[in-house]
Design a protein around this motif. Structure first.
Motif, PDB file in Angstrom:
ATOM      1  N   TYR A  13      11.891 -21.823  13.200  1.00 13.67           N
ATOM      2  CA  TYR A  13      11.295 -22.323  14.319  1.00 13.67           C
ATOM      3  C   TYR A  13      10.748 -22.763  14.253  1.00 13.67           C
ATOM      4  O   TYR A  13       9.089 -23.488  14.364  1.00 13.67           O
ATOM      5  CB  TYR A  13      10.502 -21.479  15.416  1.00 13.67           C
ATOM      6  N   HIS A  14      11.250 -23.798  13.960  1.00 12.28           N
ATOM      7  CA  HIS A  14      10.706 -24.671  12.567  1.00 12.28           C
ATOM      8  C   HIS A  14      10.040 -26.681  13.571  1.00 12.28           C
ATOM      9  O   HIS A  14       9.255 -26.814  13.683  1.00 12.28           O
ATOM     10  CB  HIS A  14      11.904 -26.296  11.627  1.00 12.28           C
ATOM     11  N   ASN A  15      11.504 -26.292  14.698  1.00  9.34           N
ATOM     12  CA  ASN A  15      10.948 -27.593  15.324  1.00  9.34           C
ATOM     13  C   ASN A  15       8.960 -27.462  16.462  1.00  9.34           C
ATOM     14  O   ASN A  15       8.232 -27.616  16.078  1.00  9.34           O
ATOM     15  CB  ASN A  15      11.433 -27.411  16.177  1.00  9.34           C
ATOM     16  N   ASN A  16       8.868 -25.759  16.713  1.00  7.72           N
ATOM     17  CA  ASN A  16       7.584 -25.591  17.114  1.00  7.72           C
ATOM     18  C   ASN A  16       6.320 -25.214  15.678  1.00  7.72           C
ATOM     19  O   ASN A  16       5.185 -25.909  16.224  1.00  7.72           O
ATOM     20  CB  ASN A  16       8.204 -24.065  18.215  1.00  7.72           C
ATOM     21  N   HIS A  17       6.947 -25.144  14.871  1.00  6.52           N
ATOM     22  CA  HIS A  17       5.780 -25.963  14.288  1.00  6.52           C
ATOM     23  C   HIS A  17       5.902 -26.710  13.477  1.00  6.52           C
ATOM     24  O   HIS A  17       4.288 -27.245  13.347  1.00  6.52           O
ATOM     25  CB  HIS A  17       6.812 -24.649  12.831  1.00  6.52           C
ATOM     26  N   HIS A  18       6.442 -28.102  13.639  1.00  4.95           N
ATOM     27  CA  HIS A  18       6.130 -29.361  14.004  1.00  4.95           C
ATOM     28  C   HIS A  18       4.881 -29.576  14.343  1.00  4.95           C
ATOM     29  O   HIS A  18       3.987 -30.841  14.493  1.00  4.95           O
ATOM     30  CB  HIS A  18       7.193 -30.098  13.508  1.00  4.95           C
ATOM     31  N   LYS A  19       5.158 -29.071  15.631  1.00  8.89           N
ATOM     32  CA  LYS A  19       4.800 -29.254  17.119  1.00  8.89           C
ATOM     33  C   LYS A  19       3.473 -29.067  16.994  1.00  8.89           C
ATOM     34  O   LYS A  19       2.193 -29.549  17.497  1.00  8.89           O
ATOM     35  CB  LYS A  19       5.111 -29.687  18.010  1.00  8.89           C
ATOM     36  N   TYR A  20       3.195 -27.902  16.337  1.00  7.03           N
ATOM     37  CA  TYR A  20       1.648 -26.589  16.295  1.00  7.03           C
ATOM     38  C   TYR A  20       1.747 -26.354  15.453  1.00  7.03           C
ATOM     39  O   TYR A  20       1.402 -25.002  14.559  1.00  7.03           O
ATOM     40  CB  TYR A  20       1.728 -25.688  17.438  1.00  7.03           C
ATOM     41  N   PRO A  21       1.669 -27.211  13.908  1.00  7.38           N
ATOM     42  CA  PRO A  21       1.353 -26.357  12.563  1.00  7.38           C
ATOM     43  C   PRO A  21       0.318 -25.485  11.614  1.00  7.38           C
ATOM     44  O   PRO A  21       0.639 -25.041  11.494  1.00  7.38           O
ATOM     45  CB  PRO A  21       1.102 -28.005  11.255  1.00  7.38           C
ATOM     46  N   ALA A  22      -1.072 -25.625  13.582  1.00 11.73           N
ATOM     47  CA  ALA A  22      -1.405 -24.256  13.183  1.00 11.73           C
ATOM     48  C   ALA A  22      -2.008 -23.491  13.358  1.00 11.73           C
ATOM     49  O   ALA A  22      -2.492 -22.564  13.161  1.00 11.73           O
ATOM     50  CB  ALA A  22      -3.079 -25.334  13.913  1.00 11.73           C
ATOM     51  N   ARG A  23      -0.785 -23.175  14.543  1.00 12.46           N
ATOM     52  CA  ARG A  23      -0.181 -21.984  15.316  1.00 12.46           C
ATOM     53  C   ARG A  23      -0.371 -20.669  13.853  1.00 12.46           C
ATOM     54  O   ARG A  23       1.198 -21.172  13.240  1.00 12.46           O
ATOM     55  CB  ARG A  23       0.551 -22.522  16.288  1.00 12.46           C
ATOM     56  N   ALA A  24      -0.577 -19.563  14.433  1.00 10.01           N
ATOM     57  CA  ALA A  24       0.428 -18.701  13.535  1.00 10.01           C
ATOM     58  C   ALA A  24       1.761 -18.090  14.437  1.00 10.01           C
ATOM     59  O   ALA A  24       2.380 -17.393  13.450  1.00 10.01           O
ATOM     60  CB  ALA A  24      -0.881 -17.624  13.578  1.00 10.01           C
ATOM     61  N   ASN A  25       1.202 -18.427  15.638  1.00  3.87           N
ATOM     62  CA  ASN A  25       3.092 -18.230  16.398  1.00  3.87           C
ATOM     63  C   ASN A  25       3.406 -19.019  16.659  1.00  3.87           C
ATOM     64  O   ASN A  25       3.371 -19.995  16.833  1.00  3.87           O
ATOM     65  CB  ASN A  25       2.186 -17.456  17.515  1.00  3.87           C
ATOM     66  N   ASN A  26       4.892 -18.626  15.827  1.00  4.10           N
ATOM     67  CA  ASN A  26       5.547 -20.316  16.490  1.00  4.10           C
ATOM     68  C   ASN A  26       6.659 -19.984  17.036  1.00  4.10           C
ATOM     69  O   ASN A  26       7.896 -20.575  17.015  1.00  4.10           O
ATOM     70  CB  ASN A  26       6.675 -20.400  15.267  1.00  4.10           C
ATOM     71  N   ALA A  27       7.183 -18.753  18.138  1.00  2.00           N
ATOM     72  CA  ALA A  27       7.819 -18.726  19.220  1.00  2.00           C
ATOM     73  C   ALA A  27       7.133 -19.750  20.173  1.00  2.00           C
ATOM     74  O   ALA A  27       5.615 -19.782  19.891  1.00  2.00           O
ATOM     75  CB  ALA A  27       7.913 -17.960  18.866  1.00  2.00           C
ATOM     76  N   ASN A  28       7.539 -20.753  21.039  1.00  2.00           N
ATOM     77  CA  ASN A  28       6.759 -20.641  22.181  1.00  2.00           C
ATOM     78  C   ASN A  28       7.185 -20.906  23.556  1.00  2.00           C
ATOM     79  O   ASN A  28       7.196 -20.638  24.914  1.00  2.00           O
ATOM     80  CB  ASN A  28       7.145 -22.439  21.782  1.00  2.00           C
ATOM     81  N   ARG A  29       8.658 -20.222  23.431  1.00  2.00           N
ATOM     82  CA  ARG A  29       9.557 -19.906  24.542  1.00  2.00           C
ATOM     83  C   ARG A  29       9.124 -18.839  24.813  1.00  2.00           C
ATOM     84  O   ARG A  29       9.476 -17.421  24.549  1.00  2.00           O
ATOM     85  CB  ARG A  29      11.028 -20.793  25.345  1.00  2.00           C
ATOM     86  N   TRP A  30      10.007 -18.310  26.167  1.00  2.00           N
ATOM     87  CA  TRP A  30      10.185 -16.662  26.317  1.00  2.00           C
ATOM     88  C   TRP A  30      10.670 -15.992  25.878  1.00  2.00           C
ATOM     89  O   TRP A  30      10.082 -14.825  25.564  1.00  2.00           O
ATOM     90  CB  TRP A  30      10.259 -17.146  28.170  1.00  2.00           C
ATOM     91  N   PHE A  31      12.094 -16.578  25.645  1.00  2.00           N
ATOM     92  CA  PHE A  31      12.834 -15.794  24.672  1.00  2.00           C
ATOM     93  C   PHE A  31      12.753 -16.004  22.726  1.00  2.00           C
ATOM     94  O   PHE A  31      13.177 -15.038  22.174  1.00  2.00           O
ATOM     95  CB  PHE A  31      14.306 -15.890  24.975  1.00  2.00           C
ATOM     96  N   GLU A  32      11.927 -17.074  22.463  1.00  2.00           N
ATOM     97  CA  GLU A  32      11.495 -17.066  21.483  1.00  2.00           C
ATOM     98  C   GLU A  32      10.800 -15.753  20.597  1.00  2.00           C
ATOM     99  O   GLU A  32       9.419 -15.632  21.272  1.00  2.00           O
ATOM    100  CB  GLU A  32      11.278 -18.193  20.829  1.00  2.00           C
ATOM    101  N   TRP A  33      10.672 -14.460  19.443  1.00  2.00           N
ATOM    102  CA  TRP A  33      10.574 -14.075  19.002  1.00  2.00           C
ATOM    103  C   TRP A  33       9.828 -13.899  17.236  1.00  2.00           C
ATOM    104  O   TRP A  33      10.727 -14.050  16.988  1.00  2.00           O
ATOM    105  CB  TRP A  33      11.091 -12.157  19.173  1.00  2.00           C
ATOM    106  N   ASP A  34       8.685 -13.909  17.099  1.00  2.00           N
ATOM    107  CA  ASP A  34       8.278 -14.772  15.440  1.00  2.00           C
ATOM    108  C   ASP A  34       7.968 -13.488  14.903  1.00  2.00           C
ATOM    109  O   ASP A  34       6.458 -12.693  15.821  1.00  2.00           O
ATOM    110  CB  ASP A  34       6.841 -15.218  15.574  1.00  2.00           C
TER     111      ASP A  34
END
Length: 213
Positions: free
Chosen positions: A169-190
């Motif tokens: 989930y690299h796009n999510n990570h670049h949007k929120y780099p300080a978050r421990a959870n890289n998942a963002n949408r309901w179907f994403e699982w980190d």
């Protein structure tokens, strides 16, 4: 985490990374520079700068060793709160140990390999850390879907990530780099974040509150 657990994980990284062992401190610096300079010439690992994944892997290797050796100057503001154990890295990062690990891998293959073609996996075993880094940083800036429009090429490789443990989930990570959870949408699982939740429950680490989206 406490200093005890931090150093326990240093040993864990050494045992699992083997010949691919890298300094957590130096990698932390390189990763922060990647976020600051994403897809720009100063980016230590971007497919935007290298025409194929193998050149990206080589460029990443050179960027890392230049940071580790101090050849690449890094501003102090990027050094904050990074795990560091210089004495251990001096030993674990030594080429002698890399050769020892390669010898161990050869012995394991000699003992367990049942067909000649299995030996073709030995080079990947030796450079597994670099191979994994190349896979994430090449694919995640080349292929996948975007949850957020960014000024860089970061993408999410998989909708359900059991392979890279959340790093897909690299796009999510670049949007929120300080978050421990890289998942963002309901179907994403980190899976990486789920393991952190378990370690937090056991008192090994302490998760910080997640930044609000």
């Amino acid at each position: 985490m406490s200093k005890f657990w931090e150093r326990t994980f240093f040993f864990g990284c050494f045992l699992t990374q083997g010949s691919s062992y890298i300094s957590a401190y130096s990698y932390g610096l390189m990763h922060r520079l990647h976020h600051v300079h994403t897809d720009k010439p100063e980016d230590p690992h971007s497919p935007h700068n290298d025409p194929n994944p193998f050149l990206l892997m080589w460029a990443t290797r050179n960027s890392y060793f230049n940071i580790y050796s101090g050849k690449t100057p890094v501003e102090d503001k990027y050094r904050k709160n990074l795990p560091e154990w210089k004495a251990f890295d001096t030993i674990a990062h030594n080429w002698i140990f890399r050769i020892i690990w390669i010898g161990i891998y050869i012995a394991i293959y000699a003992t367990l390999a049942t067909a000649w073609w299995q030996w073709l996996l030995l080079p990947i075993t030796i450079i597994m850390g670099s191979f994994q880094g190349m896979a994430v940083n090449w694919w995640a800036h080349k292929f996948g879907y975007e949850n957020f429009k960014m000024t860089n090429t970061s993408k999410n490789i998989l909708p359900f990530d059991l392979i890279f443990w959340g790093e897909a989930y690299h796009n999510n990570h670049h949007k929120y780099p300080a978050r421990a959870n890289n998942a963002n949408r309901w179907f994403e699982w980190d899976m990486g974040y789920q393991s952190m939740r378990l370690l937090n429950f056991l008192g090994v680490i302490q998760l910080k509150p997640q930044p609000i989206q």
